[in-house]
Scaffold this active site. Structure first.
Site, PDB file in Angstrom:
ATOM      1  N   GLY A  13       0.815  -1.218   0.000  1.00 27.12           N
ATOM      2  CA  GLY A  13       0.000   0.000   0.000  1.00 27.12           C
ATOM      3  C   GLY A  13       0.846   1.264   0.000  1.00 27.12           C
ATOM      4  NE  ARG A  17      -4.899   7.569   5.864  1.00 25.88           N
ATOM      5  CZ  ARG A  17      -5.527   6.650   6.601  1.00 25.88           C
ATOM      6  NH1 ARG A  17      -6.140   7.003   7.703  1.00 25.88           N
ATOM      7  NH2 ARG A  17      -5.534   5.384   6.237  1.00 25.88           N
ATOM      8  CD  GLN A  78      -1.317  -5.760  -4.374  1.00 21.38           C
ATOM      9  OE1 GLN A  78      -0.806  -5.144  -3.439  1.00 21.38           O
ATOM     10  NE2 GLN A  78      -2.602  -6.030  -4.427  1.00 21.38           N
ATOM     11  NE  ARG A 305      24.646   6.950  17.064  1.00 21.58           N
ATOM     12  CZ  ARG A 305      25.758   7.199  16.386  1.00 21.58           C
ATOM     13  NH1 ARG A 305      26.647   8.013  16.867  1.00 21.58           N
ATOM     14  NH2 ARG A 305      25.969   6.634  15.219  1.00 21.58           N
TER      15      ARG A 305
END
Ligand code: UD1
Ligand code: CA
Length: 431
Positions: A13, A17, A78, A305
């Protein structure tokens, strides 16, 4: 014998947004892409349970990330995003003769845990289900597919928000988007899905009805921890997921015996282990894989880190950054220092403002330095890698160390102090 398990992860996908040039699943929490958290949760099910990731938007970048970090993961493209059912169908060729269970999940739900996936598979097997859908209860179920049960409490279908009427929208039990299926039986569904719905998509959720119509056993596995399936669609969601992840892990650490003075401002990656009676002071940020032993004091405002080992009783103080550093017991790095690519012995004292110069920006090479037990580094020194400082050697404040120092020696590399007597007085008199 237990059935073999494979997983299909939906990640094609767009993530519109996010408003990002980067594929959504590569956005990070604690420096690890969302997809990485999902793939690793799956891999921990059994030794490296194989995932097939369905890629689409930003496919080359996503594929590159997976190839580099997870050799055991396969990808399949896809080309057009025609819906979640269509996405799963892309995995059919890769699972052509597979006969075990297939888990389906999304690449944008980084909080999913191995434990929950394991419970789902166990529930599916113990109840001899053909298709199990994981559900959860939301006070505000807006946006999710609703679970429709019959009077016998059996799940008969899922209706998407966009296809739902007002009565259905009242239903609080939702589809989490995680499923377990007996692949040999259910895979046929993916060749028979239709796209006759409001969105004109091939819905994965339609396999529920398909399975019932074909007399297969469909069950719902209710997961009470709805946070686990929290999905990322926006930057706000991303921030919230990071908060959920850190809250969950802070709680676990405190239960285990670690003091966290201010859990609100403390971020510790769940890949870091911390032993009992260590105290973490406010505004500390710890990312990646690290181990911190007992009785340490970390922070306030420390940044660790990754790839660090901090031994028992160490102090890592304010504005100290550590990266790829192995530090033995009872060593202090108390203020304003950078320690990167270093092996440091026990009872070492690193003075304020010490910097390990580990990186050559022209050759792009990083080099290691070693400080043996009992070394003392004076404030404001630079340790230019690669160097080795012998045990109990003493480096004078403000030195730039570019050569190895022998054990017990004093090393000093600063210009000697000059003093001009009465200089101030003379200047004033001249005026
Ligand atoms: C889906 C479910 C919904 C469920 C929700 C849980 C369907 C039809 N609906 O809705 O019931 O409550 O997830 O979060 O399945 N994707 C592809 N290819 C596509 C379309 C989607 O790979 O063609 C991927 C997306 O990248 C994403 C996942 O599938 O990772 C879910 O797709 P999305 O469009 O977000 O589905 P929802 O509307 O959230
Ligand atoms: Ca979604």
């Amino acid at each position: 014998m237990e059935k073999e398990v494979r997983a299909i992860v939906l990640a094609a996908g767009k993530g519109t947004r996010m408003k990002s040039a980067k594929p959504k699943v590569l956005h990070e929490i604690f420096n690890k892409p969302l997809l990485g958290w999902v793939v690793e949760a799956i891999a921990r099910l059994h030794t490296k349970t194989q995932s097939i990731v369905i890629i689409g938007h930003g496919a080359p970048t996503v594929e590159e990330y997976l190839n580099k970090n997870y050799k055991y993961v396969k990808t399949t493209l896809q080309k057009e995003q025609l819906g979640t059912g269509h996405a799963v169908a892309q995995a059919l060729p890769l699972l052509h003769d597979f006969r075990g269970n297939v888990i389906i999940t999304c690449g944008d739900t980084p909080l999913i845990s191995t434990k929950t996936l394991r419970n789902l598979v166990r529930y599916h097997n113990e109840n001899a289900a053909d298709l199990t859908v994981m559900t959860t209860l939301f006070d505000n179920p807006y946006g999710y597919g609703r679970i429709i049960r019959n009077t016998k409490d059996e799940i008969i279908k899922i209706i998407e928000e966009k296809d739902a009427n007002d009565t259905i929208k009242e239903i609080k039990e939702v589809n989490t988007g995680v499923y377990c299926l007996d692949w040999a039986k259910i895979r046929k569904a993916f060749t028979e899905l239709k796209n006759n719905n409001v969105q004109g998509e091939y819905y994965l959720t339609d396999i529920i009805k398909w399975a019932r119509d074909n007399a297969y056993k469909v069950l719902g596995f209710v997961n009470k921890d709805s946070d686990e399936i929290y999905g990322i669609n926006s930057r706000q969601n991303l921030a919230h997921a990071a908060k959920l992840m850190k809250d969950r892990y802070n709680k676990q650490l405190m239960e285990h015996g670690v003091t966290i003075v201010d859990p609100e401002s403390t971020y510790i990656s769940p890949e870091t282990t911390i032993d009992i009676d260590t105290t973490i002071y406010p505004n500390t940020y710890i990312e990646g894989k690290n181990t911190i032993a007992k009785n340490c004091k970390i922070g306030p405002m420390a940044h660790i880190r990754g790839n660090c080992e901090v031994g028992e009783g160490c102090k890592i103080g304010n504005f100290v950054e550590l990266k790829n550093a192995k530090i033995a017991k009872n060593t202090n790095v108390c203020h304003l220092s950078y320690v990167g690519d270093a092996i440091i012995g026990s009872k070492v004292n690193i003075g304020a403002g010490t910097i390990f110069a580990n990186y050559n920006s022209i050759t792009k090479e990083k080099k290691m330095s070693t400080l043996h037990d009992g070394v003392s580094i004076g404030s404001n020194s630079v340790i230019v890698a690669p160097v080795e400082v012998g045990s109990e050697a003493f480096v004078a404040a403000s030195s730039c160390i570019t050569k190895d120092v022998e054990s017990q020696s004093l090393a000093m590399s600063r210009s000697p102090q000059k003093e001009m007597k009465n200089w101030v007085k003379n200047m004033k008199e001249k005026k």
